[in-house]
Enzyme design. Structure first.
Site, PDB file in Angstrom:
ATOM      1  N   CYS A  94       0.843  -1.199   0.000  1.00 26.59           N
ATOM      2  CA  CYS A  94       0.000   0.000   0.000  1.00 26.59           C
ATOM      3  C   CYS A  94       0.874   1.243   0.000  1.00 26.59           C
ATOM      4  O   CYS A  94       1.590   1.515   0.972  1.00 26.59           O
ATOM      5  CB  CYS A  94      -0.912  -0.012   1.228  1.00 26.59           C
ATOM      6  SG  CYS A  94      -1.747   1.540   1.549  1.00 26.59           S
ATOM      7  N   CYS A  97      -0.127   3.793   2.635  1.00 27.88           N
ATOM      8  CA  CYS A  97       0.326   3.342   3.960  1.00 27.88           C
ATOM      9  C   CYS A  97       1.812   3.646   4.154  1.00 27.88           C
ATOM     10  O   CYS A  97       2.247   4.000   5.248  1.00 27.88           O
ATOM     11  CB  CYS A  97       0.085   1.843   4.139  1.00 27.88           C
ATOM     12  SG  CYS A  97      -1.627   1.345   3.942  1.00 27.88           S
ATOM     13  N   ASP A 483      34.936  24.206 -14.681  1.00 26.56           N
ATOM     14  CA  ASP A 483      36.378  24.297 -14.481  1.00 26.56           C
ATOM     15  C   ASP A 483      37.017  23.951 -15.835  1.00 26.56           C
ATOM     16  O   ASP A 483      36.350  23.346 -16.693  1.00 26.56           O
ATOM     17  CB  ASP A 483      36.794  23.299 -13.401  1.00 26.56           C
ATOM     18  CG  ASP A 483      38.297  23.274 -13.197  1.00 26.56           C
ATOM     19  OD1 ASP A 483      38.901  24.358 -13.134  1.00 26.56           O
ATOM     20  OD2 ASP A 483      38.875  22.173 -13.127  1.00 26.56           O
ATOM     21  N   ASP A 677      36.408  18.558 -11.329  1.00 22.20           N
ATOM     22  CA  ASP A 677      36.960  17.202 -11.279  1.00 22.20           C
ATOM     23  C   ASP A 677      36.684  16.502  -9.958  1.00 22.20           C
ATOM     24  O   ASP A 677      37.059  15.360  -9.767  1.00 22.20           O
ATOM     25  CB  ASP A 677      38.459  17.204 -11.568  1.00 22.20           C
ATOM     26  CG  ASP A 677      39.242  18.064 -10.583  1.00 22.20           C
ATOM     27  OD1 ASP A 677      38.699  18.384  -9.511  1.00 22.20           O
ATOM     28  OD2 ASP A 677      40.392  18.416 -10.886  1.00 22.20           O
ATOM     29  N   ASP A 681      38.291  20.900  -6.687  1.00 23.46           N
ATOM     30  CA  ASP A 681      37.179  21.845  -6.749  1.00 23.46           C
ATOM     31  C   ASP A 681      36.113  21.591  -5.693  1.00 23.46           C
ATOM     32  O   ASP A 681      34.983  22.058  -5.830  1.00 23.46           O
ATOM     33  CB  ASP A 681      36.529  21.795  -8.145  1.00 23.46           C
ATOM     34  CG  ASP A 681      37.501  22.205  -9.241  1.00 23.46           C
ATOM     35  OD1 ASP A 681      38.150  23.253  -9.090  1.00 23.46           O
ATOM     36  OD2 ASP A 681      37.624  21.479 -10.228  1.00 23.46           O
TER      37      ASP A 681
END
Length: 784
Positions: A94, A97, A483, A677, A681
């Site tokens: 369900c 539920c 980048d 990368d 970064d």
């Protein structure tokens, strides 16, 4: 084989970027130590070859730190992860539920977060401690059983699998019940029986078909769970019997049960289809010990063990090929159909499928840390990060069902009292139609299934999305920031030009540069050292200093060498040659005299231009590049690719600052993506609305840092991810409009006495089945 130990040290009080660079360089000079400094988080990551030597390494690091920054306190980073468990809800059928269970489990004391995915039947609970988690699991089991009796909470582990035979057995039992009940129902309709016998036939038919639902409704009422589909169907059909509509009462229950059976089959089919997209978990490993080969579980293999992978088998663990060569199918991880060649010395990742040769592999990661485990964990837990639309539907369902129940009560009672000549039984019948229509299963099932399918479809194309919230956010992207190195370019630097000045030779220029760069692990430095190709005697070096954002200053015997960019030459007041090239320019000075430059080129990826074009065609308003490279290089790359803006010569902190400025330019609902990368970064990835890590194949840091991981090095996959997101959104809103539209139509028809319960059943389970089948379309990625 020595086990590598990796630890994070916190440098509390560190506030000097230049000093942090010096500390990193000097720590890297300690024998057997590799180190990486993240100035943003004040974290020094240290990797040593043996745990017993770490205390000595720590003492050396402390002395290095104190030399440069006496006030800084060095301490080991202790990561206290919250306790987290995944459970399977066996027997869950369900959807409404499931949302009630989630709400109540979330409200338990000590729960940090709780999420139920109806599609995969998984419950993920996160708590502050293991003790709390044990208590919560017991209380959650009680809640689950109270809301849907018979559902079991089973701890999920890597060996937990569905039991298709049990499902088939349950389906057979339901089919037999429906067949017997349906036959009796048909007998009662066809035969002209006396009224008492007719009632008996229809009542027996009703009890066979729907007795279990009525019993379940009574149990739920006793537990305080009133507004569920069992109660609604029970009240509606019993009400039909009370007003003398025996055939309709049986028919509604019969067709409701048939519809539920079709819905369950459709959802189970969806589960299997989506699960098959990520069927990459290896079942065994061939462990080699001497001349013997034993088949074992991948969990039993440790680092340094030797495994053998035969043709047709999945590579079970990450490792390095030490013998044999073969082509491998990487499509399960990357979505790429072109096989890759593995040979001695190359990395083999778990999840690859060996095509032809026999490979002998030395294991480098335990199964829990392997690529396939991390990817499976990422995909399986993606459903815990729900999209705003999913959360809205859950809240909507919570108020929608009780609202319709009270509306049906008003329809049954008010018109007969205020409309002259109105039949009480007629308005009760109309109210019962309201009850049948009110179950929101079509939405509660199909919406999460659509997002689950979208995540599965993206993973099939080598794009791992960490949650449906990120998938939905991709629909509102206005700005994409890239980048440069390793993202739009290949990140494979090589020396392409050496230009000496005056009487210096190319060999001398390269030698000075190589010695100066010998302590650095930057790709530019390694390319110079690789081009030099000779052994470097570091004993001849002294007074090494890395000047952040500029370059390197070092003494080679009695000579002062300066190697770096134009900013370093200006800083040291050295006249240098202006160079206009698409590569990175490394200037070299000896004893304050300029002696030439070296050009290092980084090739642009083949599909970078296509990626930018595709993003613009998708309506992205602004595409920007941030790079630490010199302005001339940055602008040439940007012009070649057709970018809108480029910001060059940036330090990591300046990248974050530029991102924040760009973030202010977008609309309040617009989203900003940063693509990097996943390693250097990390601060920018974390700051963006959506962080995408490129080249994530086998990169732990990328998988940890980003919200979305591109498993190949192709920036064009970003457009693919956005297309999957847009397709998912269309299907989600198709289901919402279809389900609510049909329900609203039949509610109006029912209120005016035009629709019957037969149509109401279609408006409930029929709509749910159609919505589930429509949601399945999202995993078909061929046309994306």
């Amino acid at each position: 084989m020595l086990t590598k130990i990796k630890k994070d040290l916190i440098l509390e009080g560190l506030d000097c970027a230049n000093c942090s660079a010096k500390i990193e360089n000097e720590v890297n000079q300690i024998e057997g130590v590799n180190a990486y400094m993240n100035f943003m988080t004040k974290t020094l990551t240290v990797e040593t070859e043996d745990n017993k030597d770490f205390n000595n390494v720590l003492e050396n690091i402390e002395s290095i730190v104190k030399k440069h920054e006496p006030h800084v306190i060095v301490s080991e980073k202790i990561v206290k992860k919250p306790a987290k468990n995944t459970f399977i809800l066996e027997g869950l059928g369900c959807a409404n539920c499931a949302s009630k269970m989630e709400t109540q489990i979330k409200s338990l004391p000590g729960v940090n977060s709780a999420s139920i995915d109806f599609v995969s039947k998984r419950l993920i609970i996160e708590a502050a401690s293991t003790e709390d988690l044990r208590r919560i699991a017991v209380e959650a089991a009680v809640i689950v059983d109270r809301i849907e009796s018979g559902v079991k909470l089973v701890r999920f582990d890597s060996t937990t699998k569905e039991k298709p035979k049990a499902n088939e057995s349950a389906n057979k039992k339901e089919l037999i019940q429906l067949g017997v009940g349906g036959a009796l129902f048909a007998f009662g309709l066809i035969m002209n029986l006396p009224s008492k016998i007719e009632l008996a036939v229809f009542l027996i038919s009703y009890l066979i078909v729907g007795g279990e639902i009525v019993l379940r409704a009574l149990k739920n009422i006793a537990r305080g769970q009133v507004f569920d589909e069992n109660f609604l169907m029970g009240i509606a059909t019993i009400g039909a019997f009370i007003i003398g509509e025996y055939p309709e009462g049986v028919a509604v229950m019969l067709f409701y049960q048939v519809g539920e059976l079709f819905q369950e089959m459709a959802v189970n089919r969806s589960r299997r289809s989506i699960s098959s997209l990520m069927d990459i978990r290896p079942d065994f490993a061939n462990l080699k010990s001497g001349d013997n080969i034993t088949r074992v579980s991948p969990e039993d293999v440790i680092i340094g063990d030797i495994i053998v992978v035969k043709p047709g088998e999945k590579i079970p663990l990450d490792g390095t090929v030490i013998e044999g060569s073969s082509m491998v199918d990487t499509s399960a991880l990357t979505g790429e159909s072109v096989p890759r060649k593995l040979e001695p010395g190359t990395s083999a990742l778990s999840g690859f499928i060996n095509k032809n040769g026999v490979l002998t592999i030395e294991v480098t990661k335990e199964f829990a840390e392997s690529t396939v485990s991390k990817i499976l964990d990422l995909v399986q837990n993606a459903s815990s990060r729900k999209a705003p639309t999913e959360n809205f539907i859950t809240k909507f369902a919570r108020y929608y069902t009780p609202g319709v129940v009270f509306a049906s009560l008003a329809i049954a009672l008010i018109p007969p009292m205020v409309i002259q000549g109105a039949s009480f039984s007629d308005w009760v019948y109309r109210a019962l139609i309201f009850l049948v229509i009110s179950c929101p299963c079509a939405l509660v099932v199909s919406i999460p299934l659509s997002f689950f399918g979208g995540i599965g479809g993206a993973s099939k194309r080598g794009v791992l999305v960490k949650g449906s919230n990120y998938l939905e956010a991709l629909n509102n992207v206005e700005t994409v920031i890239f980048d440069k190195t390793g993202t739009l370019t290949k990140g494979l630097f090589k020396v392409t030009e050496i230009t000496p000045e005056d009487d210096n030779t190319k060999e001398d220029l390269l030698e000075y540069a190589a010695y100066a760069e010998s302590y650095s692990n930057h790709p530019i430095a390694t390319s110079i050292i690789r081009a030099y190709g000779k052994e470097i005697d570091k004993a001849n070096l002294s007074d090494y200093e890395e000047i952040s954002g500029h370059g390197i200053k070092v003494k080679l015997k009695d000579n002062l060498i300066l190697v770096g960019n134009a900013k370093l030459m200006k800083k040291e007041d050295i006249k240098y040659s202006e160079v206009n090239s698409i590569g990175t320019i490394v200037h070299v000075a000896l004893n304050k005299e300029y002696i030439g430059y070296i050009i290092i080129s980084d090739e642009i990826k083949e599909d970078s231009k296509d990626a930018i074009r595709d993003l613009k065609s998708l309506g992205i308003k602004k595409i920007v590049m941030l790079t630490g490279d010199v302005k001339s290089v940055g602008e040439k790359v940007a012009n070649h690719l057709g970018l809108d803006e480029v910001y060059s010569e940036l330090l990591p902190t300046e990248k974050v600052e530029n991102l924040e400025l760009l973030d202010k330019e977008k609309s309040p609902k617009g989203k900003l993506i940063f693509v990097g990368d996943g390693i250097n970064d990390a601060p920018v990835l974390a700051r963006a609305d959506i962080g995408i890590a490129m080249g994530g194949l086998g990169s732990d840091a990328a998988i940890e840092a980003a919200d979305i991981v591109i498993m190949t090095d192709e920036p064009s996959k970003i457009a693919t991810a956005i297309k999957v997101a847009k397709r998912t959104k269309i299907i989600v809103w198709q289901n919402i409009a279809f389900a609510l539209g049909i329900k609203l139509l039949f509610i109006i028809l029912g209120a005016f006495g035009i629709a019957t319960m037969w149509e109401a059943v279609f408006a409930d389970v029929g709509v749910a089945v159609i919505a589930v089948l429509n949601a399945m379309r999202v995993i078909k990625v061929d046309n994306i």
